[in-house]
Design an enzyme around this catalytic site. Structure first.
Site, mmCIF file in Angstrom:
data_model
loop_
_atom_site.group_PDB
_atom_site.id
_atom_site.type_symbol
_atom_site.label_atom_id
_atom_site.label_comp_id
_atom_site.label_asym_id
_atom_site.label_seq_id
_atom_site.Cartn_x
_atom_site.Cartn_y
_atom_site.Cartn_z
ATOM 1 C CE LYS A 1 32.008 44.404 18.698
ATOM 2 N NZ LYS A 1 30.965 45.172 18.212
ATOM 3 C CG ASN A 2 32.023 43.731 14.198
ATOM 4 O OD1 ASN A 2 31.249 44.180 15.330
ATOM 5 N ND2 ASN A 2 32.746 44.556 13.850
ATOM 6 N NE ARG B 1 26.336 52.899 12.904
ATOM 7 C CZ ARG B 1 25.873 54.121 12.479
ATOM 8 N NH1 ARG B 1 25.219 54.975 13.201
ATOM 9 N NH2 ARG B 1 25.671 53.973 11.175
ATOM 10 C CB CYS C 1 32.251 53.161 19.402
ATOM 11 S SG CYS C 1 32.947 51.688 20.446
ATOM 12 N NE ARG D 1 29.902 53.993 14.016
ATOM 13 C CZ ARG D 1 30.142 52.939 14.536
ATOM 14 N NH1 ARG D 1 30.425 52.851 16.092
ATOM 15 N NH2 ARG D 1 30.143 51.808 14.212
ATOM 16 C CB SER E 1 27.763 51.585 5.160
ATOM 17 O OG SER E 1 27.005 51.324 6.053
ATOM 18 C CB VAL E 2 29.528 46.949 7.909
ATOM 19 C CG1 VAL E 2 29.490 45.700 8.540
ATOM 20 C CG2 VAL E 2 30.997 47.105 7.241
ATOM 21 C CG ASP F 1 36.684 47.514 13.967
ATOM 22 O OD1 ASP F 1 36.505 48.622 13.914
ATOM 23 O OD2 ASP F 1 35.534 46.614 13.721
ATOM 24 C CB ILE G 1 36.463 53.628 8.110
ATOM 25 C CG1 ILE G 1 37.328 52.947 7.507
ATOM 26 C CG2 ILE G 1 34.998 53.272 8.109
ATOM 27 C CD1 ILE G 1 36.907 52.403 5.761
ATOM 28 N NE ARG H 1 29.901 48.129 23.084
ATOM 29 C CZ ARG H 1 30.418 48.745 22.105
ATOM 30 N NH1 ARG H 1 30.945 49.870 22.188
ATOM 31 N NH2 ARG H 1 29.709 48.528 21.034
HETATM 32 C C1 UD1 Z 1 30.773 48.341 11.217
HETATM 33 C C2 UD1 Z 1 31.478 47.606 12.586
HETATM 34 C C3 UD1 Z 1 32.609 48.266 13.130
HETATM 35 C C4 UD1 Z 1 33.558 48.759 11.946
HETATM 36 C C5 UD1 Z 1 32.840 49.371 10.975
HETATM 37 C C6 UD1 Z 1 33.734 49.827 9.746
HETATM 38 C C7 UD1 Z 1 29.734 46.075 13.512
HETATM 39 C C8 UD1 Z 1 28.633 45.670 14.569
HETATM 40 N N1 UD1 Z 1 30.457 47.157 13.542
HETATM 41 O O1 UD1 Z 1 30.007 49.311 11.906
HETATM 42 O O2 UD1 Z 1 33.231 47.633 14.147
HETATM 43 O O3 UD1 Z 1 34.459 49.734 12.622
HETATM 44 O O4 UD1 Z 1 31.873 48.254 10.331
HETATM 45 O O5 UD1 Z 1 34.283 48.539 9.261
HETATM 46 O O6 UD1 Z 1 29.813 45.402 12.646
HETATM 47 N N2 UD1 Z 1 27.834 56.054 6.980
HETATM 48 C C9 UD1 Z 1 27.326 57.065 6.529
HETATM 49 N N3 UD1 Z 1 25.889 56.883 6.423
HETATM 50 C C10 UD1 Z 1 25.424 55.634 6.855
HETATM 51 C C11 UD1 Z 1 26.057 54.582 7.173
HETATM 52 C C12 UD1 Z 1 27.370 54.880 7.362
HETATM 53 O O7 UD1 Z 1 27.778 58.078 6.336
HETATM 54 O O8 UD1 Z 1 24.090 55.488 6.972
HETATM 55 C C13 UD1 Z 1 29.373 56.117 6.947
HETATM 56 C C14 UD1 Z 1 29.827 56.037 8.574
HETATM 57 O O9 UD1 Z 1 29.883 57.188 9.320
HETATM 58 C C15 UD1 Z 1 31.439 55.650 8.534
HETATM 59 C C16 UD1 Z 1 31.311 54.617 7.287
HETATM 60 O O10 UD1 Z 1 30.113 55.081 6.455
HETATM 61 O O11 UD1 Z 1 32.288 56.851 7.846
HETATM 62 C C17 UD1 Z 1 31.450 53.163 7.286
HETATM 63 O O12 UD1 Z 1 30.516 53.069 8.498
HETATM 64 P P1 UD1 Z 1 30.002 51.710 8.582
HETATM 65 O O13 UD1 Z 1 30.507 50.740 7.727
HETATM 66 O O14 UD1 Z 1 28.357 51.914 8.339
HETATM 67 O O15 UD1 Z 1 30.137 51.112 10.169
HETATM 68 P P2 UD1 Z 1 29.049 50.240 11.023
HETATM 69 O O16 UD1 Z 1 28.438 49.514 10.195
HETATM 70 O O17 UD1 Z 1 28.448 51.299 12.113
#
Ligand code: UD1
Length: 429
Positions: free
Chosen positions: A22-23, A101, A125, A130, A173-174, A316, A338, A408
């Site tokens: 999915k991701n 998201r 979620c 986030r 950040s992913v 995850d 995380i 989902r």
């Molecule tokens: C993605 C994955 C999710 C996984 C997560 C961490 C998808 C669709 N979702 O979510 O399943 O749990 O990676 O491996 O791929 N952060 C900030 N500012 C930002 C962006 C992120 O502070 O602008 C923080 C977030 O709050 C969190 C951390 O960075 O604490 C990591 O989040 P991130 O890697 O961005 O997660 P997602 O991309 O939302």
């Protein structure tokens, strides 16, 4: 609303075909916005999140055709074509974005190709605040003008389009890595993304962009160097197998005992979790077409875990691992680094008789001899599957409600488990 009913106690034996991730599927679909030629994606899982993103892309004007549906026996995923030749709207509205998201990530390609985007601030979620500051700072570094008004981010590229630059993320950040990478492939000049995420899904998307004509080096590392090109072309590309699904089923087998081949599963995408399971007493063997998980269902050794960005233990899989450790032969510390609010499954796991204490980002799990069937509620995507794992060994009947969270992200979960011998079914009210 549908529920899942499980009668615990059966071992799992057989074979599970791991679906496309999915991701990776979501950002790959979003990447189609970067080209006026068709992007054909194979091995796309049939999931609610994929359908939701289809709606969002269609709202922008992308023409989507399902070329091939997975057939029941093979479970080979769908082939879908995305034609973003004519984009009619660069706005992603609240009604569509708030459910997921990842849909916020369209901001990168829209801005890069069309010079403008108006995207609702995201939902998804409820596992933490986030924020999107890394996305916005990254896009500003590429020259974008950003304004926030009425819950929307309104982004505009400078005259002549985005310009390559150095982007350093304060934290891995992913989503921000996907978004800035997608914006940078069409920017003028070179972008260097430092402290980039290097999850296998990032590499899958980067390789697809390269197949579309992008120039990216440093794939699989924390520094991506991207030389912008003026256009991307079409491609035919496969979504990689879902490491989180594979890890989840591995933990289900570790919990219930049995012998299951995770067909297409790759231990290399999951090494940290595989190492922990082996240390805990589970046998895992690499095979030609996947990996095999063998366990006897007895209490596992308690192994402490801390979640980390790839190649660390994935957040995850934290909830699933916690479910597994509720029956370990000792006390386990599980630290979530995380997300700040990713222990909502604790209250639900306690309904099975689990002994878990939470102190900030740390959960201390003391193994118990038995779990008892319970009525529980799914709270987020990964948490909900941890309840299914607990239900597989709990005495008697477990009912999991609010399973739209499961739909989902897990393709045909009950069917895959049932084929391996679990007593599990979906019931409607
Ligand atoms: C993605 C994955 C999710 C996984 C997560 C961490 C998808 C669709 N979702 O979510 O399943 O749990 O990676 O491996 O791929 N952060 C900030 N500012 C930002 C962006 C992120 O502070 O602008 C923080 C977030 O709050 C969190 C951390 O960075 O604490 C990591 O989040 P991130 O890697 O961005 O997660 P997602 O991309 O939302």
């Amino acid at each position: 609303m549908d529920k899942i009913r499980i009668i615990g106690g059966n071992q799992l034996n057989g074979e599970i075909t791991i679906s496309g991730a999915k991701n990776a599927a979501l950002p790959l679909m979003i990447a189609s916005l970067l080209s006026e030629e068709k992007l054909i994606l194979n091995n796309v899982p049939a999931l609610a999140d994929v359908k939701q993103l289809q709606k969002i892309l269609e709202n922008h004007g992308v023409e989507i055709n399902i070329l091939e549906n997975s057939d029941d026996d093979d479970m080979g995923g769908q082939s879908i074509s995305f034609d973003a030749k004519t984009i009619t709207d660069t706005c992603a509205p609240y009604e569509l974005v708030s459910a997921m998201r990842a849909s916020f990530w369209v901001i990168g390609p829209l801005l890069a190709r069309f010079g403008e985007a108006k995207v609702s601030l995201p939902g998804g979620c409820a596992i933490g605040t986030r924020p999107v500051d890394f996305f916005l700072d990254g896009l500003k570094s590429l020259g974008a003008h950003i304004e926030i008004a009425d819950g929307y981010v309104i982004a505009k590229a400078p005259k002549g389009g985005l310009r390559g630059n150095r982007v350093h993320f304060p934290k891995v950040s992913v989503g921000a890595t996907h978004t800035i990478m997608m914006a940078a492939v069409l920017a003028d000049g070179i972008t260097i993304i430092e402290n980039a995420a290097r999850e296998p899904e990032i590499s899958n998307v980067a390789n697809c962009l390269v197949a579309m004509g992008a120039k990216i080096s440093g794939i699989d590392t924390h520094t991506l160097t991207i030389e912008g090109v003026s256009k991307l072309h079409g491609a035919n590309f496969a979504v990689l197998p879902d490491r989180i699904e594979a890890g989840t089923f591995a933990m289900a087998v570790a919990m219930s005992g049995g012998n299951v081949l995770m067909k297409r599963g790759r231990t290399s995408d999951l090494q940290a979790a595989v190492d922990v399971l082996i240390e805990a007493g589970v046998e895992i063997e690499q095979e030609e077409d996947g990996f095999r998980v063998i366990a006897n269902g007895a209490g596992l050794r308690p192994i402490d875990v801390e979640t980390d960005p790839f190649p660390g233990f994935p957040t995850d899989l934290q909830a699933q691992y916690m479910a597994l450790m509720t029956r370990s032969a000792g006390v386990v510390n599980i630290k979530e680094t995380i997300f700040e609010n990713r222990f909502m499954h604790v209250a639900e796991l306690s309904r099975f008789g689990a002994d878990i204490k939470v102190d900030g980002q740390l959960a201390v799990v003391s193994g118990v001899a038995r779990l008892h069937g319970a009525q529980v509620m799914a709270t987020d995507l990964r948490a909900s599957v941890s309840l299914v794992i607990a239900g597989l060994v709990a005495d008697g009947q477990t009912i999991v409600s609010r399973i739209y969270h499961l739909d989902r992200g897990f393709e045909r979960l009950e069917e895959k488990l049932r084929r391996c011998g679990a007593d599990i079914e979906r019931i409607s009210d």
